[in-house]
Design a protein around this motif. Structure first.
Motif, PDB file in Angstrom:
ATOM      1  N   ARG A  79      -0.409   0.980  -6.794  1.00 60.99           N
ATOM      2  CA  ARG A  79       1.060   1.011  -6.869  1.00 60.99           C
ATOM      3  C   ARG A  79       1.675   0.945  -5.473  1.00 60.99           C
ATOM      4  NH1 ARG A  79       0.001   5.014 -10.716  1.00 60.99           N
ATOM      5  NH2 ARG A  79       0.616   6.641  -9.247  1.00 60.99           N
ATOM      6  N   THR A  81       0.350  -0.403  -2.784  1.00 59.11           N
ATOM      7  CA  THR A  81       0.137  -1.753  -2.253  1.00 59.11           C
ATOM      8  C   THR A  81       1.157  -2.722  -2.840  1.00 59.11           C
ATOM      9  OG1 THR A  81      -2.218  -1.308  -1.979  1.00 59.11           O
ATOM     10  CG2 THR A  81      -1.552  -3.619  -2.036  1.00 59.11           C
ATOM     11  N   ARG A  82       1.414  -2.595  -4.133  1.00 60.87           N
ATOM     12  CA  ARG A  82       2.397  -3.483  -4.777  1.00 60.87           C
ATOM     13  C   ARG A  82       3.791  -3.255  -4.213  1.00 60.87           C
ATOM     14  NH1 ARG A  82       0.312  -2.883 -10.941  1.00 60.87           N
ATOM     15  NH2 ARG A  82      -1.499  -4.215 -10.743  1.00 60.87           N
ATOM     16  N   LYS A  83       4.174  -2.004  -4.015  1.00 63.33           N
ATOM     17  CA  LYS A  83       5.497  -1.698  -3.453  1.00 63.33           C
ATOM     18  C   LYS A  83       5.629  -2.273  -2.041  1.00 63.33           C
ATOM     19  CE  LYS A  83       6.475   2.464  -6.088  1.00 63.33           C
ATOM     20  NZ  LYS A  83       6.658   3.921  -6.064  1.00 63.33           N
ATOM     21  N   THR A  84       4.587  -2.169  -1.248  1.00 63.74           N
ATOM     22  CA  THR A  84       4.590  -2.719   0.100  1.00 63.74           C
ATOM     23  C   THR A  84       4.740  -4.233   0.067  1.00 63.74           C
ATOM     24  OG1 THR A  84       3.213  -0.900   0.909  1.00 63.74           O
ATOM     25  CG2 THR A  84       3.284  -2.886   2.255  1.00 63.74           C
ATOM     26  N   GLN A  85       4.015  -4.878  -0.854  1.00 61.41           N
ATOM     27  CA  GLN A  85       4.106  -6.338  -0.960  1.00 61.41           C
ATOM     28  C   GLN A  85       5.483  -6.778  -1.425  1.00 61.41           C
ATOM     29  OE1 GLN A  85       0.828  -7.170  -3.591  1.00 61.41           O
ATOM     30  NE2 GLN A  85      -0.660  -7.278  -1.928  1.00 61.41           N
ATOM     31  N   GLU A  86       6.113  -6.005  -2.327  1.00 64.63           N
ATOM     32  CA  GLU A  86       7.450  -6.338  -2.804  1.00 64.63           C
ATOM     33  C   GLU A  86       8.474  -6.229  -1.669  1.00 64.63           C
ATOM     34  OE1 GLU A  86       8.109  -3.730  -6.104  1.00 64.63           O
ATOM     35  OE2 GLU A  86       6.702  -4.793  -7.405  1.00 64.63           O
ATOM     36  N   ARG A  87       8.340  -5.212  -0.820  1.00 65.06           N
ATOM     37  CA  ARG A  87       9.258  -5.036   0.300  1.00 65.06           C
ATOM     38  C   ARG A  87       9.108  -6.152   1.322  1.00 65.06           C
ATOM     39  NH1 ARG A  87       7.567   0.501   1.947  1.00 65.06           N
ATOM     40  NH2 ARG A  87       6.933   0.982  -0.135  1.00 65.06           N
ATOM     41  N   GLU A  88       7.875  -6.649   1.483  1.00 61.81           N
ATOM     42  CA  GLU A  88       7.622  -7.690   2.462  1.00 61.81           C
ATOM     43  C   GLU A  88       8.060  -9.058   1.962  1.00 61.81           C
ATOM     44  OE1 GLU A  88       3.467  -7.311   3.321  1.00 61.81           O
ATOM     45  OE2 GLU A  88       3.753  -5.541   4.578  1.00 61.81           O
ATOM     46  N   ALA A  89       8.205  -9.213   0.659  1.00 64.24           N
ATOM     47  CA  ALA A  89       8.548 -10.518   0.079  1.00 64.24           C
ATOM     48  C   ALA A  89      10.026 -10.811   0.166  1.00 64.24           C
ATOM     49  CB  ALA A  89       8.119 -10.574  -1.380  1.00 64.24           C
TER      50      ALA A  89
END
Length: 89
Positions: A79, A81-89
């Motif tokens: 979870r 990792t997914r939140k981090t990827q969403e913020r970076e996108a």
């Protein structure tokens, strides 16, 4: 003295995984949660196999909780990792 059977050796490998994970947690300043919890889960699984052959109920219950906590830790890391990827996108 009798030799150790395969289930005992599997249990020793599981024990090494759990001890290794604890050492890793202690040594690293920022441990990778996937390595930490994945190693704990593997250790719990291997010890469970050993305990199913050489039944020790209190230890078997302990390994069930150990595995559940490791699974929770892996899910929490996913979870994050997914939140981090969403913020970076």
């Amino acid at each position: 003295m009798t030799g150790l059977d395969w289930a005992s050796w599997v249990g020793f490998v599981g024990t090494a995984c759990i001890i290794g994970a604890y050492g890793y947690l202690t040594i690293k300043d920022a441990p990778n949660p996937f390595v930490l919890h994945g190693t704990n889960l593997m250790g719990a699984a291997l010890l469970t196999v050993s305990l199913l052959v050489h039944t020790n109920w209190p230890s078997l219950v302990l390994e069930g909780f150990w595995a559940a906590i490791a699974i929770f830790g892996i899910a929490k890391a996913v979870r994050g990792t997914r939140k981090t990827q969403e913020r970076e996108a």
